[in-house]
Design a protein around this motif. Sequence first.
Motif, PDB file in Angstrom:
ATOM      1  N   GLN A 169       0.797  -1.281   0.053  1.00  0.00           N
ATOM      2  CA  GLN A 169       0.027  -0.007   0.045  1.00  0.00           C
ATOM      3  C   GLN A 169       0.642   1.329   0.233  1.00  0.00           C
ATOM      4  O   GLN A 169       0.379   2.281  -0.440  1.00  0.00           O
ATOM      5  N   ASN A 170       1.893   1.019   0.329  1.00  0.00           N
ATOM      6  CA  ASN A 170       3.023   2.449   0.420  1.00  0.00           C
ATOM      7  C   ASN A 170       3.917   2.419  -0.903  1.00  0.00           C
ATOM      8  O   ASN A 170       4.706   3.497  -0.872  1.00  0.00           O
ATOM      9  N   VAL A 171       3.641   1.500  -1.618  1.00  0.00           N
ATOM     10  CA  VAL A 171       4.492   1.690  -3.191  1.00  0.00           C
ATOM     11  C   VAL A 171       3.774   2.347  -3.841  1.00  0.00           C
ATOM     12  O   VAL A 171       2.517   2.022  -4.660  1.00  0.00           O
ATOM     13  N   ARG A 172       4.183   3.533  -4.332  1.00  0.00           N
ATOM     14  CA  ARG A 172       3.195   4.424  -5.097  1.00  0.00           C
ATOM     15  C   ARG A 172       4.523   5.046  -6.160  1.00  0.00           C
ATOM     16  O   ARG A 172       5.452   6.060  -5.388  1.00  0.00           O
ATOM     17  N   ALA A 173       4.574   4.898  -7.235  1.00  0.00           N
ATOM     18  CA  ALA A 173       5.534   5.522  -8.110  1.00  0.00           C
ATOM     19  C   ALA A 173       5.177   7.138  -8.351  1.00  0.00           C
ATOM     20  O   ALA A 173       3.973   7.502  -8.623  1.00  0.00           O
ATOM     21  N   ASN A 174       6.071   7.977  -8.071  1.00  0.00           N
ATOM     22  CA  ASN A 174       5.879   9.184  -8.253  1.00  0.00           C
ATOM     23  C   ASN A 174       6.778   9.783  -9.373  1.00  0.00           C
ATOM     24  O   ASN A 174       7.341   8.918 -10.256  1.00  0.00           O
ATOM     25  N   THR A 175       6.593  11.097  -9.685  1.00  0.00           N
ATOM     26  CA  THR A 175       7.459  11.735 -10.871  1.00  0.00           C
ATOM     27  C   THR A 175       8.904  11.246 -10.748  1.00  0.00           C
ATOM     28  O   THR A 175       9.337  11.214 -11.738  1.00  0.00           O
ATOM     29  N   ARG A 176       9.475  11.517  -9.603  1.00  0.00           N
ATOM     30  CA  ARG A 176      10.725  11.234  -9.551  1.00  0.00           C
ATOM     31  C   ARG A 176      10.913   9.852  -9.860  1.00  0.00           C
ATOM     32  O   ARG A 176      12.138   9.575 -10.575  1.00  0.00           O
ATOM     33  N   THR A 177      10.291   8.893  -9.660  1.00  0.00           N
ATOM     34  CA  THR A 177      10.447   7.351  -9.924  1.00  0.00           C
ATOM     35  C   THR A 177      10.430   7.528 -11.584  1.00  0.00           C
ATOM     36  O   THR A 177      11.506   6.577 -11.838  1.00  0.00           O
ATOM     37  N   PHE A 178       9.473   7.864 -12.177  1.00  0.00           N
ATOM     38  CA  PHE A 178       9.446   7.874 -13.376  1.00  0.00           C
ATOM     39  C   PHE A 178      10.649   8.623 -14.207  1.00  0.00           C
ATOM     40  O   PHE A 178      11.320   8.084 -15.088  1.00  0.00           O
ATOM     41  N   ASN A 179      11.095   9.701 -13.668  1.00  0.00           N
ATOM     42  CA  ASN A 179      12.118  10.378 -14.032  1.00  0.00           C
ATOM     43  C   ASN A 179      13.569   9.633 -14.247  1.00  0.00           C
ATOM     44  O   ASN A 179      14.330   9.844 -14.823  1.00  0.00           O
ATOM     45  N   VAL A 180      13.673   9.058 -13.345  1.00  0.00           N
ATOM     46  CA  VAL A 180      15.158   8.132 -12.910  1.00  0.00           C
ATOM     47  C   VAL A 180      15.100   7.071 -14.094  1.00  0.00           C
ATOM     48  O   VAL A 180      16.062   7.057 -14.687  1.00  0.00           O
ATOM     49  N   VAL A 181      13.767   6.478 -14.456  1.00  0.00           N
ATOM     50  CA  VAL A 181      13.805   5.590 -15.475  1.00  0.00           C
ATOM     51  C   VAL A 181      14.003   5.987 -16.914  1.00  0.00           C
ATOM     52  O   VAL A 181      14.967   5.470 -17.690  1.00  0.00           O
ATOM     53  N   LEU A 182      13.485   7.257 -17.051  1.00  0.00           N
ATOM     54  CA  LEU A 182      13.665   8.158 -18.277  1.00  0.00           C
ATOM     55  C   LEU A 182      15.201   8.402 -18.412  1.00  0.00           C
ATOM     56  O   LEU A 182      15.776   8.414 -19.591  1.00  0.00           O
ATOM     57  N   ASN A 183      15.850   8.797 -17.262  1.00  0.00           N
ATOM     58  CA  ASN A 183      17.163   9.281 -17.446  1.00  0.00           C
ATOM     59  C   ASN A 183      18.020   8.249 -17.762  1.00  0.00           C
ATOM     60  O   ASN A 183      18.899   8.195 -18.619  1.00  0.00           O
ATOM     61  N   ALA A 184      17.572   6.813 -17.033  1.00  0.00           N
ATOM     62  CA  ALA A 184      18.409   5.722 -17.476  1.00  0.00           C
ATOM     63  C   ALA A 184      18.211   5.434 -19.041  1.00  0.00           C
ATOM     64  O   ALA A 184      19.446   5.029 -19.436  1.00  0.00           O
ATOM     65  N   TRP A 185      17.350   5.422 -19.872  1.00  0.00           N
ATOM     66  CA  TRP A 185      16.801   5.427 -21.223  1.00  0.00           C
ATOM     67  C   TRP A 185      17.808   6.482 -22.073  1.00  0.00           C
ATOM     68  O   TRP A 185      18.419   6.178 -22.981  1.00  0.00           O
ATOM     69  N   SER A 186      17.966   7.759 -21.093  1.00  0.00           N
ATOM     70  CA  SER A 186      18.518   8.890 -22.080  1.00  0.00           C
ATOM     71  C   SER A 186      20.217   8.479 -22.014  1.00  0.00           C
ATOM     72  O   SER A 186      20.910   9.060 -22.832  1.00  0.00           O
ATOM     73  N   LYS A 187      20.642   7.915 -20.995  1.00  0.00           N
ATOM     74  CA  LYS A 187      21.784   7.702 -21.131  1.00  0.00           C
ATOM     75  C   LYS A 187      22.277   6.101 -21.619  1.00  0.00           C
ATOM     76  O   LYS A 187      23.626   5.931 -21.598  1.00  0.00           O
ATOM     77  N   SER A 188      21.398   5.429 -22.372  1.00  0.00           N
ATOM     78  CA  SER A 188      21.609   4.241 -22.635  1.00  0.00           C
ATOM     79  C   SER A 188      22.370   4.364 -24.004  1.00  0.00           C
ATOM     80  O   SER A 188      22.143   5.419 -24.859  1.00  0.00           O
ATOM     81  N   LYS A 189      22.857   3.281 -24.297  1.00  0.00           N
ATOM     82  CA  LYS A 189      23.790   3.361 -25.659  1.00  0.00           C
ATOM     83  C   LYS A 189      22.865   2.790 -27.239  1.00  0.00           C
ATOM     84  O   LYS A 189      23.407   2.973 -27.973  1.00  0.00           O
ATOM     85  N   GLY A 190      21.810   2.322 -26.679  1.00  0.00           N
ATOM     86  CA  GLY A 190      20.899   1.667 -27.815  1.00  0.00           C
ATOM     87  C   GLY A 190      20.435   2.708 -28.487  1.00  0.00           C
ATOM     88  O   GLY A 190      19.926   3.717 -28.059  1.00  0.00           O
TER      89      GLY A 190
END
Length: 297
Positions: A169-190
Amino acid sequence: GDGDGLDSARRSARGRDVVISSRAAADNAEALLREMWSERDDDDGIGRRNNHRGSGGVLPDVVTYSSVISAYAACLDQPYGTDRAGDLLAELEGLAVREHGESHTTTRSGSDGSGGRHRHGFRPNATVYNTLLQAYANAGDAPAAETVLRSMTEKQSSSLGEGGGGPFQNVRANTRTFNVVLNAWSKSKGGDAGGRASKILDSMEKMEGPQPDIISYNTVLAAWSKSASVDPAGEGGARGRMIVGRDAACEALKLLDRIERRVRPDVISYNTTIAAFANAARHDEEGVSMAKEAEVV
């Protein structure tokens, strides 16, 4: 000369020592966690664990696990650190499910279900997941980060199905959560960086929960810029499944138009879009003219 080689060897040795020390620190943290568990009198479950706590034993909770996960996430020895952090998160999730089931059992039997339980219990929160997400992002493992995000959203949906309760019940993805994943893709090599990040952004915009902010949009622009740097004539473009080169730069420009309608773009928004065309310009002459056009805009 020989002196330069010796200095290089010394720096390399110091680097190895730092990595070893970092791993040892995380391992020591987990050793303390295991030592806390070893104080149990038996394996009868969470209820016995709580009774043991009441008799003076000190046993772990979600804060303990979160701290050890953070230690492994910060470990310089990767992917060893992220692997151990992921294993510990899975262990914590299992404990949370078990605790929730046993608390329901004790409540139905007439007990208050507390059993002397520490107020934190084992229920994980977004902070625990965000820590692992950031570790995957730092390691450049965008697919793993997205897998964790997907797990969070699934657990959130499951919790809502239980009326907002349950072990997650305490697991709530917030904007920061999504931004971290977006940042991971922006730094990926593919070459699929832009496409994968764009799909996540689309899902955010459709959600009733956290909405993208300017950091979200700029990060996806950076992902498109990364895809724009991939040569369409190369392997990525030949596969026909990735939007790369000039097409990726055009997607960045489309996104910039969308940003202007939803939030106020900043200088980073424009600079990143221009950079996307500059990256694409390395591959063809049309990209050069488009880069100049984007600069004017």
